[in-house]
Design a protein around this motif. Structure first.
Motif, PDB file in Angstrom:
ATOM      1  N   ASN A  91       9.917 -36.847  47.367  1.00 48.08           N
ATOM      2  CA  ASN A  91       9.019 -37.113  48.253  1.00 48.08           C
ATOM      3  C   ASN A  91       8.693 -35.867  49.159  1.00 48.08           C
ATOM      4  OD1 ASN A  91       9.026 -39.750  47.697  1.00 48.08           O
ATOM      5  ND2 ASN A  91      10.572 -40.231  49.148  1.00 48.08           N
ATOM      6  N   GLY A  92       9.364 -34.736  49.048  1.00 49.78           N
ATOM      7  CA  GLY A  92       9.044 -33.575  49.674  1.00 49.78           C
ATOM      8  C   GLY A  92      10.085 -32.633  49.866  1.00 49.78           C
ATOM      9  N   ILE A  93       9.958 -31.755  49.001  1.00 51.17           N
ATOM     10  CA  ILE A  93      11.027 -30.250  49.431  1.00 51.17           C
ATOM     11  C   ILE A  93       9.913 -29.149  48.948  1.00 51.17           C
ATOM     12  CG2 ILE A  93      12.097 -30.209  46.916  1.00 51.17           C
ATOM     13  CD1 ILE A  93      14.790 -29.919  48.717  1.00 51.17           C
ATOM     14  N   VAL A  94      10.199 -28.115  49.797  1.00 52.28           N
ATOM     15  CA  VAL A  94       9.400 -26.800  49.667  1.00 52.28           C
ATOM     16  C   VAL A  94      10.371 -25.757  49.512  1.00 52.28           C
ATOM     17  CG1 VAL A  94       7.504 -27.501  50.802  1.00 52.28           C
ATOM     18  CG2 VAL A  94       9.052 -26.442  52.184  1.00 52.28           C
ATOM     19  N   ILE A  95       9.936 -24.592  48.911  1.00 50.83           N
ATOM     20  CA  ILE A  95      10.626 -23.404  48.699  1.00 50.83           C
ATOM     21  C   ILE A  95      10.311 -22.240  49.771  1.00 50.83           C
ATOM     22  CG2 ILE A  95      11.508 -21.370  47.075  1.00 50.83           C
ATOM     23  CD1 ILE A  95      12.088 -24.654  46.391  1.00 50.83           C
ATOM     24  N   SER A  96      11.301 -21.752  50.480  1.00 52.65           N
ATOM     25  CA  SER A  96      11.074 -21.004  51.555  1.00 52.65           C
ATOM     26  C   SER A  96      11.718 -19.490  51.005  1.00 52.65           C
ATOM     27  CB  SER A  96      11.799 -21.105  53.008  1.00 52.65           C
ATOM     28  OG  SER A  96      13.180 -21.205  52.658  1.00 52.65           O
ATOM     29  N   ARG A  97      12.286 -19.387  50.025  1.00 49.36           N
ATOM     30  CA  ARG A  97      12.815 -18.040  49.542  1.00 49.36           C
ATOM     31  C   ARG A  97      13.541 -18.190  48.221  1.00 49.36           C
ATOM     32  NH1 ARG A  97      14.337 -13.245  51.222  1.00 49.36           N
ATOM     33  NH2 ARG A  97      15.890 -12.128  50.741  1.00 49.36           N
ATOM     34  N   HIS A  98      13.145 -17.132  47.477  1.00 46.94           N
ATOM     35  CA  HIS A  98      13.692 -16.952  46.057  1.00 46.94           C
ATOM     36  C   HIS A  98      14.245 -15.375  45.885  1.00 46.94           C
ATOM     37  CE1 HIS A  98      12.223 -20.396  43.997  1.00 46.94           C
ATOM     38  NE2 HIS A  98      10.910 -20.005  44.242  1.00 46.94           N
ATOM     39  N   GLU A  99      15.537 -15.337  45.387  1.00 45.79           N
ATOM     40  CA  GLU A  99      16.120 -14.014  45.148  1.00 45.79           C
ATOM     41  C   GLU A  99      16.452 -14.053  43.561  1.00 45.79           C
ATOM     42  OE1 GLU A  99      19.325 -13.177  47.377  1.00 45.79           O
ATOM     43  OE2 GLU A  99      18.650 -13.722  49.443  1.00 45.79           O
TER      44      GLU A  99
END
Length: 124
Positions: A43-51
């Motif tokens: 129902n909703g999850i977002v990505i704020s950073r990738h390394e």
């Protein structure tokens, strides 16, 4: 691996690593979670950073394996960590910061107790 995943040098393109990590994360947070009766991540999850740390190239046709775990669970975010192996050799490490998100309200939300309970066995 697909032929289109290769760069000009015949190695798996760096952007493809991110896609492989995404597929592993989706398998946990959507497929495994749904099998456990948990659908809130869908129902909703977002990505704020990738390394991503690239340790060695991967050639087309090499067998790859991804291991993932939950590195940290905070009140409003969690970190998924990964290692990608080319055969038995470590080829890459990655981390993703995920933020539960209320799509209807258009804003981040807290990690729910049931989500924390589901993810806890993967803490490592």
């Amino acid at each position: 691996m697909r032929w289109s995943d290769l760069d000009a040098y015949g190695h798996v393109n760096n952007a493809r690593f991110l896609t492989l990590y995404e597929e592993a994360r989706v398998a946990l947070m959507f497929t495994a979670a749904r099998a456990a009766g948990l659908e809130s991540f869908e129902n909703g999850i977002v990505i704020s950073r990738h390394e991503i740390d690239y340790l060695r190239p991967i050639d087309y046709g090499d067998p790859v394996r991804i291991e993932l775990w939950i590195e940290e669970i905070k009140a409003s975010r969690l970190i998924v960590a990964y290692e990608l192996f080319d055969g038995e050799e470590l080829a890459s490490r990655g981390r993703t910061v995920c933020v539960p998100y209320d799509l209807e309200a258009g804003r981040p939300r807290r990690v729910r107790d049931v989500e924390r309970e589901f993810l806890s066995p993967y803490l490592g």
